[in-house]
Design a protein around this motif. Structure first.
Motif, PDB file in Angstrom:
ATOM      1  N   VAL A 114       1.236  -1.292   0.520  1.00 58.84           N
ATOM      2  CA  VAL A 114      -0.357  -0.316   0.354  1.00 58.84           C
ATOM      3  C   VAL A 114       0.946   1.721   0.167  1.00 58.84           C
ATOM      4  CG1 VAL A 114      -1.654   1.498   0.618  1.00 58.84           C
ATOM      5  CG2 VAL A 114      -1.803  -0.941   1.448  1.00 58.84           C
ATOM      6  N   MET A 115       1.012   2.015  -0.664  1.00 55.07           N
ATOM      7  CA  MET A 115       1.142   3.914  -0.858  1.00 55.07           C
ATOM      8  C   MET A 115      -0.055   4.401  -0.207  1.00 55.07           C
ATOM      9  SD  MET A 115       2.847   6.310  -1.517  1.00 55.07           S
ATOM     10  CE  MET A 115       4.486   4.922  -1.397  1.00 55.07           C
ATOM     11  N   ASP A 116       0.685   5.134   0.623  1.00 56.19           N
ATOM     12  CA  ASP A 116      -0.701   6.144   1.283  1.00 56.19           C
ATOM     13  C   ASP A 116       0.386   7.435   0.377  1.00 56.19           C
ATOM     14  OD1 ASP A 116      -1.454   8.178   2.515  1.00 56.19           O
ATOM     15  OD2 ASP A 116      -1.682   7.350   4.645  1.00 56.19           O
ATOM     16  N   TYR A 132       2.622  -0.655  -5.823  1.00 54.47           N
ATOM     17  CA  TYR A 132       1.660  -1.014  -5.564  1.00 54.47           C
ATOM     18  C   TYR A 132       0.315  -1.790  -5.706  1.00 54.47           C
ATOM     19  CZ  TYR A 132       4.745   2.534  -5.126  1.00 54.47           C
ATOM     20  OH  TYR A 132       6.550   3.504  -4.688  1.00 54.47           O
ATOM     21  N   ASP A 133      -0.298  -2.464  -4.914  1.00 56.72           N
ATOM     22  CA  ASP A 133      -1.463  -3.197  -4.670  1.00 56.72           C
ATOM     23  C   ASP A 133      -2.733  -2.018  -4.167  1.00 56.72           C
ATOM     24  OD1 ASP A 133       0.006  -5.998  -5.423  1.00 56.72           O
ATOM     25  OD2 ASP A 133       0.064  -6.411  -3.049  1.00 56.72           O
ATOM     26  N   VAL A 134      -2.451  -1.297  -3.514  1.00 58.10           N
ATOM     27  CA  VAL A 134      -3.072  -0.177  -3.503  1.00 58.10           C
ATOM     28  C   VAL A 134      -2.765   1.172  -3.409  1.00 58.10           C
ATOM     29  CG1 VAL A 134      -5.122   0.635  -1.539  1.00 58.10           C
ATOM     30  CG2 VAL A 134      -4.647  -2.280  -1.400  1.00 58.10           C
ATOM     31  N   LEU A 135      -3.300   2.217  -4.032  1.00 63.00           N
ATOM     32  CA  LEU A 135      -2.558   3.944  -3.642  1.00 63.00           C
ATOM     33  C   LEU A 135      -4.284   4.580  -2.795  1.00 63.00           C
ATOM     34  CD1 LEU A 135      -0.179   5.206  -6.561  1.00 63.00           C
ATOM     35  CD2 LEU A 135      -1.827   6.371  -5.380  1.00 63.00           C
ATOM     36  N   LEU A 136      -3.241   4.930  -2.322  1.00 61.48           N
ATOM     37  CA  LEU A 136      -4.577   6.153  -1.246  1.00 61.48           C
ATOM     38  C   LEU A 136      -3.869   7.144  -1.930  1.00 61.48           C
ATOM     39  CD1 LEU A 136      -4.259   4.478   1.642  1.00 61.48           C
ATOM     40  CD2 LEU A 136      -6.171   3.938   0.305  1.00 61.48           C
ATOM     41  N   ALA A 137      -4.934   8.226  -2.029  1.00 65.23           N
ATOM     42  CA  ALA A 137      -4.782   9.510  -2.081  1.00 65.23           C
ATOM     43  C   ALA A 137      -5.882  10.450  -3.014  1.00 65.23           C
ATOM     44  CB  ALA A 137      -4.163   9.931  -4.047  1.00 65.23           C
ATOM     45  N   ASN A 138      -4.982  11.454  -1.082  1.00 66.71           N
ATOM     46  CA  ASN A 138      -6.391  12.010  -0.879  1.00 66.71           C
ATOM     47  C   ASN A 138      -5.474  13.492  -0.706  1.00 66.71           C
ATOM     48  OD1 ASN A 138      -8.522  13.593   0.039  1.00 66.71           O
ATOM     49  ND2 ASN A 138      -8.292  13.155   2.514  1.00 66.71           N
ATOM     50  N   LEU A 186       0.677   1.413 -10.000  1.00 65.10           N
ATOM     51  CA  LEU A 186      -0.387   0.444 -10.058  1.00 65.10           C
ATOM     52  C   LEU A 186       0.367  -1.011 -10.188  1.00 65.10           C
ATOM     53  CD1 LEU A 186      -4.291   2.110  -9.516  1.00 65.10           C
ATOM     54  CD2 LEU A 186      -2.251   0.538  -7.607  1.00 65.10           C
ATOM     55  N   ARG A 187      -0.300  -2.026  -9.536  1.00 63.84           N
ATOM     56  CA  ARG A 187       0.050  -3.203 -10.360  1.00 63.84           C
ATOM     57  C   ARG A 187      -1.366  -3.404 -11.217  1.00 63.84           C
ATOM     58  NH1 ARG A 187       2.381  -5.645  -5.352  1.00 63.84           N
ATOM     59  NH2 ARG A 187       5.059  -5.246  -5.351  1.00 63.84           N
ATOM     60  N   ARG A 188      -1.860  -4.560 -11.808  1.00 63.55           N
ATOM     61  CA  ARG A 188      -2.691  -4.861 -12.651  1.00 63.55           C
ATOM     62  C   ARG A 188      -3.392  -5.691 -11.427  1.00 63.55           C
ATOM     63  NH1 ARG A 188      -3.932  -7.011 -18.065  1.00 63.55           N
ATOM     64  NH2 ARG A 188      -1.665  -6.687 -18.102  1.00 63.55           N
ATOM     65  N   GLY A 189      -5.202  -4.996 -11.544  1.00 63.10           N
ATOM     66  CA  GLY A 189      -5.915  -6.021 -10.228  1.00 63.10           C
ATOM     67  C   GLY A 189      -5.876  -5.043  -9.130  1.00 63.10           C
ATOM     68  N   GLY A 190      -5.129  -3.598  -9.059  1.00 60.19           N
ATOM     69  CA  GLY A 190      -4.232  -2.630  -8.180  1.00 60.19           C
ATOM     70  C   GLY A 190      -5.973  -1.958  -8.023  1.00 60.19           C
ATOM     71  N   ARG A 191      -6.111  -1.144  -6.588  1.00 65.06           N
ATOM     72  CA  ARG A 191      -7.049  -0.622  -6.794  1.00 65.06           C
ATOM     73  C   ARG A 191      -6.336   1.506  -6.235  1.00 65.06           C
ATOM     74  NH1 ARG A 191      -9.774  -4.588  -7.300  1.00 65.06           N
ATOM     75  NH2 ARG A 191     -10.740  -5.858  -6.343  1.00 65.06           N
ATOM     76  N   LEU A 192      -7.138   2.039  -6.380  1.00 69.40           N
ATOM     77  CA  LEU A 192      -6.044   3.784  -6.278  1.00 69.40           C
ATOM     78  C   LEU A 192      -8.095   3.855  -5.622  1.00 69.40           C
ATOM     79  CD1 LEU A 192      -5.075   5.881  -7.114  1.00 69.40           C
ATOM     80  CD2 LEU A 192      -6.287   6.638  -9.574  1.00 69.40           C
ATOM     81  N   LEU A 193      -7.356   4.786  -4.433  1.00 69.96           N
ATOM     82  CA  LEU A 193      -8.466   5.448  -3.663  1.00 69.96           C
ATOM     83  C   LEU A 193      -8.502   6.849  -3.688  1.00 69.96           C
ATOM     84  CD1 LEU A 193      -9.244   2.470  -3.011  1.00 69.96           C
ATOM     85  CD2 LEU A 193      -9.690   3.144  -0.446  1.00 69.96           C
ATOM     86  N   LEU A 194      -9.259   7.675  -4.729  1.00 68.45           N
ATOM     87  CA  LEU A 194      -9.273   8.806  -4.152  1.00 68.45           C
ATOM     88  C   LEU A 194     -10.045   9.997  -3.663  1.00 68.45           C
ATOM     89  CD1 LEU A 194      -8.585   9.354  -8.232  1.00 68.45           C
ATOM     90  CD2 LEU A 194      -6.511   9.554  -6.415  1.00 68.45           C
TER      91      LEU A 194
END
Ligand code: SAH
Length: 290
Positions: free
Chosen positions: A160-162, A221-227, A244-252
């Motif tokens: 995970v990347m914050d 990263y499997d998950v990238l969080l960016a607020n 992001l890796r393939r299938g990874g999640r991006l939360l914005l």
């Protein structure tokens, strides 16, 4: 990178409704946090990195609001002033889903850190009460925390990347939800110091780099969080996708509902599929899959 100083613009308003309308207008000028103060003379305090502040653009935007009677002042905040702001505005414990975010040293926090920070399905996050960004009180932070909990299978065992970590509240939550590894980045050196302090407070250990999206590794990263702010997200989305890796999640989050379609369209053009979205008090939070 040097710590970035902030400017505070104080505007006289008549009501919270007026403050919300002004917030929605000036967020596009780069203002990234707001504080409404009630009282006989309500004030909206708007914060912006000094390097982004353009007084003429603000003057033009305010001149376009017929009911705005004027009255605004600017002062430059040195990094240390955040502590003062913080103490003035206070920080109380908050619950988001099964997570409780507490100021360290408060009665609610008790003295348990490591062992007691995850009890049953309850999670406690301690934050140093001297820093201003990312206490969980902002709608965008709350929605990011809720989305992470509602989709904890995205996070368990994952990398995970914050990004734009502020206090690192989201990275700390990812670690407590069972992430395999966490790292964090913030452009502001003061935020990086705060993040490192909070990570230790919670009995955790992960890297925090003072930089921007250019520090993201590719396919890492499997998950990238960016607020973060809308304009930054739009310009950095191609980097997020590469990271992001393939299938990874991006939360914005960090932008208004009315900007969600534009961000979704840019993400879609890059091959990122919208999985879910939510909103709170006009702010939006989007979850994508690569
Ligand atoms: N993640 C926290 C803090 C969000 S505030 C939360 O969800 O509450 C946004 C943070 O992004 C601030 O700490 C700010 O310094 C940082 N930031 C702003 N622009 C950035 C950029 N281009 N790259 C990385 N961080 C950035």
């Amino acid at each position: 990178m040097d710590s970035q100083d902030y400017c505070e613009v104080a505007l006289k308003v008549d009501s919270e409704e007026q403050a919300e309308i002004i917030e929605a207008m000036v967020v596009d000028l780069g203002f990234d946090s707001f504080q409404f103060e009630e009282g006989n003379e309500p004030v909206l305090r708007c914060y912006i990195q000094t390097s982004l502040f353009d007084g003429n653009a603000l003057g033009d935007a305010l001149a376009g609001i017929p009911w705005f009677k004027g009255g605004w002042s600017v002062r430059k905040l040195e990094a240390a002033d955040w502590n003062e702001e913080w103490e003035r505005n206070g920080f109380t414990a908050i619950e988001v889903g099964r997570v409780r975010v507490c100021p360290a040293g408060s009665e609610e926090a008790g003295d348990g850190v490591d062992g007691e920070s995850v009890t049953g399905d309850r999670i406690t996050i301690l934050l140093d009460p001297r820093m201003a960004f990312g206490t969980g009180h902002h709608d965008t932070t709350c929605m990011m925390m809720k989305t992470m909990q509602d989709n904890s299978e995205d996070i368990v065992g994952k990398s995970v990347m914050d990004l734009g970590c502020g206090t690192a509240v989201l990275g700390i939550l990812a670690a407590k939800l069972g992430a395999g590894s966490v790292s964090a980045v913030d452009i502001d050196a003061t935020a990086v110091r705060s993040a490192l302090g909070n990570i230790r407070l919670n009995g955790l250990d992960f890297e925090v780099v003072c930089s921007d999206a250019s520090a993201l590794k590719e396919d890492a990263y499997d998950v990238l969080l960016a607020n973060i702010h809308k304009n930054i997200i739009i310009s950095d989305l191609p980097r997020y996708r590469k990271a992001l890796r393939r299938g990874g999640r991006l939360l914005l989050s960090g932008f208004y509902d009315r900007d969600a379609d534009e961000i979704t369209a840019v993400a879609d053009g890059l091959g990122l599929t919208l999985l879910s979205s939510c909103s709170s008090n006009g702010w939006a939070c989007l979850r994508f899959c690569k």
